[in-house]
Design an enzyme around this catalytic site. Structure first.
Site, PDB file in Angstrom:
ATOM      1  N   ASP A  19     -10.773  -7.932   1.478  1.00  0.00           N
ATOM      2  CA  ASP A  19     -10.435  -7.729   2.895  1.00  0.00           C
ATOM      3  C   ASP A  19     -11.580  -8.170   3.807  1.00  0.00           C
ATOM      4  OD1 ASP A  19      -7.887  -6.868   2.515  1.00  0.00           O
ATOM      5  OD2 ASP A  19      -8.207  -4.797   3.132  1.00  0.00           O
ATOM      6  N   GLU A  74     -10.402  -4.356  -2.908  1.00  0.00           N
ATOM      7  CA  GLU A  74     -10.497  -4.190  -1.447  1.00  0.00           C
ATOM      8  C   GLU A  74     -11.562  -5.087  -0.803  1.00  0.00           C
ATOM      9  OE1 GLU A  74      -7.884  -2.550   0.778  1.00  0.00           O
ATOM     10  OE2 GLU A  74      -8.254  -1.288  -0.957  1.00  0.00           O
ATOM     11  N   THR A  90       0.896  -1.137   0.000  1.00  0.00           N
ATOM     12  CA  THR A  90       0.000   0.000   0.000  1.00  0.00           C
ATOM     13  C   THR A  90       0.930   1.179   0.000  1.00  0.00           C
ATOM     14  OG1 THR A  90      -1.842  -1.087   1.012  1.00  0.00           O
ATOM     15  CG2 THR A  90      -1.540   1.124   1.705  1.00  0.00           C
ATOM     16  N   SER A  92      -6.409  -2.711   8.110  1.00  0.00           N
ATOM     17  CA  SER A  92      -5.371  -2.626   9.138  1.00  0.00           C
ATOM     18  C   SER A  92      -4.642  -1.284   9.083  1.00  0.00           C
ATOM     19  CB  SER A  92      -4.341  -3.729   8.930  1.00  0.00           C
ATOM     20  OG  SER A  92      -4.955  -4.971   8.984  1.00  0.00           O
TER      21      SER A  92
HETATM   22  N1  GLU Z   1      -6.015  -3.791   2.240  1.00  0.00           N
HETATM   23  C1  GLU Z   1      -5.157  -3.606   3.345  1.00  0.00           C
HETATM   24  C2  GLU Z   1      -5.870  -2.933   4.478  1.00  0.00           C
HETATM   25  O1  GLU Z   1      -6.792  -2.245   4.264  1.00  0.00           O
HETATM   26  C3  GLU Z   1      -3.970  -2.788   2.990  1.00  0.00           C
HETATM   27  C4  GLU Z   1      -3.211  -3.432   1.904  1.00  0.00           C
HETATM   28  C5  GLU Z   1      -1.763  -3.252   2.033  1.00  0.00           C
HETATM   29  O2  GLU Z   1      -1.248  -2.623   2.914  1.00  0.00           O
HETATM   30  O3  GLU Z   1      -1.131  -3.777   1.176  1.00  0.00           O
HETATM   31  O4  GLU Z   1      -5.509  -3.055   5.586  1.00  0.00           O
END
Ligand code: GLU
Length: 607
Positions: free
Chosen positions: A452, A449, A410, A477
């Site tokens: 998740d 997303e 991310t 997270s």
């Molecule tokens: N989808 C993850 C989240 O929302 C973040 C993805 C990532 O950090 O690669 O926690």
């Protein structure tokens, strides 16, 4: 020959130049890509040099930290298209200098109205889809919240217009940028997904469907045009406008490359889902840790609650007086317990009764701390506690855990301005290259997303706060964090890394607050991530360290390191950024020195 001008003409020219561009008179220093920068006037740190420069340009041109954060994020959509961009979502935590308040914006992607808990159940088998099959499908795409976040942040708290803040990104998309080896590694990691969709192949791969060569220039005129339309017509070009309709159409009928062998399932997003999306203002989470006020992101992110609970547990240990091995044992075990509670209780609080107060109550933390014994537990995973007062101490039973698929790439960016505003902003399209689907003619990838969400509860009778539902946002997270000392910003930090984000932020905070490292040292230090598993995932430098050996021999901790196809990308935990707000209006901006090829930290006036 030298041309002489009458004095009055020169004066008029100087005056009109300074009116048109009030800051143009101060010549910009020569900015270079570096992981640490110290100075005054404002600071930016991000994963990418062009993006950090965009933020500095906005700060120099009179924008505040909020404007600059939007400029950095929009530019990352160009230069880091596999982890960022208008097809994703994220969470922004902001310290507002004029009201001394911490506010947050939830720009998390939303499940379409037609979502239900069986979104990822294969109708043919009645079983959850394989993760990769869910990922490169229209089903994984949530309504993007990124542009709504940018628009909302600038309208509420910016000093300039959304239109001006998008200009640096438009320039970079139009001119192009140089592809480096990290970019190519990311392409390699996401290759099957990029290859599966015609517009993604066309934009990001060679005509033979292979990664672009290092050193080549990637121009993205489609994205430049998308940003231009957003700049001129506002966010309603997307939400309720033509771009939103195109996104819904793409999700319902993904533009599959005819030669692909992947099975690509269509999604269920409608134009009305997009039109009804809203970025939400939410109160931040807050805990006091060793006299510092730590603010983070509330649900649907689990970041603020889980780091907060772990800090509360750790408050009961004097880490700075312990040996490093013992302190790290306490860190791993606090993290394990906080993760058990995260998995059991945290989901989108607009849909689920998330016991936020209990999870952050120091009295609840005390009932968790008492479970940390002399060695690592053997009954795993550890069971969640009950964060509803009055708290029953020390529950011991093991509990089933849901598998976690969150991606590891991310981006996190931080900005501070000369007025005292601070922004901590984590945003993502989830896995590398998200769903793999580029919106035709628009120059950006759509997120995945929705994966998740849990695909199914751990057992048919386990309560799961993170199942899909119409309008719901999946648990994240992401942990953008701002720390205040005596009511003033002291530090801001955050990281990518999916479920490891929480432990990365926690470890950086402990390094800085308890182990008294400088912020650059705190970021660079080797990381280990315990998430209520039988083993702790460690970076090679941690895995091979004497302290890891002692944690195993003395405390029974077991470590694993990543082995996989895309090393070293996958062996790093997080690509963090932070700013240390130093006395006297000075800043130390910090990015990674090594991980993911190193990030870029800049200050307006170095030195
Ligand atoms: N989808 C993850 C989240 O929302 C973040 C993805 C990532 O950090 O690669 O926690």
């Amino acid at each position: 020959m030298r041309i002489r001008r009458p004095f009055a003409v020169i004066t008029a020219l100087v005056l009109s130049a300074s009116l048109a561009a009030p800051h143009a008179s101060a010549r910009a220093p020569r900015y270079v890509k570096q992981p640490t920068a110290t100075g005054t006037g404002g600071a930016v740190a991000s994963a990418d040099f062009d993006a950090s420069k965009a933020g500095i340009q906005v700060l120099r041109d009179g924008g505040n930290a909020i404007d600059a954060a939007v400029a950095v994020a929009a530019t990352l959509g160009v230069t880091e298209p596999f982890v960022a961009g208008p097809g994703g979502g994220g969470f922004m935590v902001i310290y507002l200098a004029n009201t001394h308040q911490v506010v947050t914006i939830d720009g998390r992607e939303m499940c379409p109205d037609a979502c239900s808990s069986d979104l990822f159940i294969d109708p043919a088998t009645g079983k959850p889809l394989a993760f990769e099959d869910a990922r490169h499908s229209g089903l994984s795409v949530g309504v993007p919240g990124m542009v709504a976040t940018w628009d909302s942040a600038v309208r509420q708290y910016g000093a300039r217009s959304f239109k001006s803040d998008l200009q640096p990104a438009i320039g970079v998309a139009q001119r192009g940028f140089t592809i480096d080896s990290t970019f190519v590694q990311q392409e390699q990691a996401a290759l099957p997904d990029l290859q599966a969709f015609t517009p993604s192949r066309k934009l990001f791969l060679t005509p033979a469907g292979q990664p672009l060569p290092v050193g080549s220039t990637l121009r993205n005129p489609d994205l430049a045009d998308t940003y231009r339309q957003l700049a001129n017509r506002g966010a309603s070009f997307l939400y309720g406008g033509p771009l939103g309709n195109e996104i819904a159409r793409t999700v319902q009928a993904p533009p599959v490359w005819p030669g692909t062998t992947l099975t690509v399932r269509p999604g269920i997003m409608t134009p009305s889902d997009v039109a009804h999306y809203q970025a939400k203002n939410r109160p931040p989470t807050h805990v006091n840790y060793r006299g510092l006020d730590v603010y983070g992101m509330a649900p649907p992110s689990s970041g603020g609650l889980t780091t907060g609970e772990a800090l509360n547990i750790l408050s009961g240990f004097k880490l700075s007086a312990e040996s490093r091995t013992t302190a790290l044992f306490h860190y791993l075990e606090a993290s394990r317990l906080a993760y058990a509670d995260r998995n059991a209780y945290i989901g989108d609080s607009d849909f689920e009764p998330v016991p936020q107060q209990g999870l952050l109550d120091p009295k609840f933390a005390a009932t968790r701390r008492c479970l940390i014994g002399d060695t690592a537990p053997t009954m795993l995973p550890v069971a969640p506690g009950d964060p509803h007062a009055p708290y029953a101490p020390c529950p011991q039973a093991a509990a089933a855990a849901n598998p976690v698929h969150e991606g590891t790439e991310t981006n996190h960016l931080v900005v501070a301005d000369k007025w005292g505003n601070v922004v901590s902003y984590t945003n993502t399209i989830e896995q590398l290259a998200g769903s793999g689907i580029t919106v035709p003619g628009r120059g950006f990838l759509l997120n995945n997303e929705m994966t998740d969400f849990d695909f199914a509860p751990a057992t048919p009778v386990t309560y799961d706060p993170n199942l899909p539902d119409g309008g719901k946002r999946p648990r994240s997270s992401m942990s953008p964090t701002i720390v205040l000392k005596n009511g003033r910003p002291d530090l801001t930090v955050g990281s990518p890394g999916g479920a490891t984000i929480i432990t990365t932020v926690l470890q950086i905070l402990l390094n800085y607050i308890d182990f008294k490292m400088s912020l650059p040292q705190a970021l660079a230090a080797p990381r280990a991530s315990q998430r209520n598993g039988a083993t702790t995932f460690a970076e090679p430098d941690f895995f091979n360290s004497p302290v890891a050996a002692r944690l195993t021999s003395r405390y029974g901790e077991a470590f694993t390191q990543q082995t996989g196809p895309v090393l070293p990308l996958n062996s790093w935990i997080g690509n963090a950024t932070g700013i240390d707000l130093l006395p006297g209006g000075r800043f130390q901006a910090v990015a990674e020195p090594v991980r993911s090829g190193g990030g870029s930290a800049l200050v307006v006036n170095p030195g």
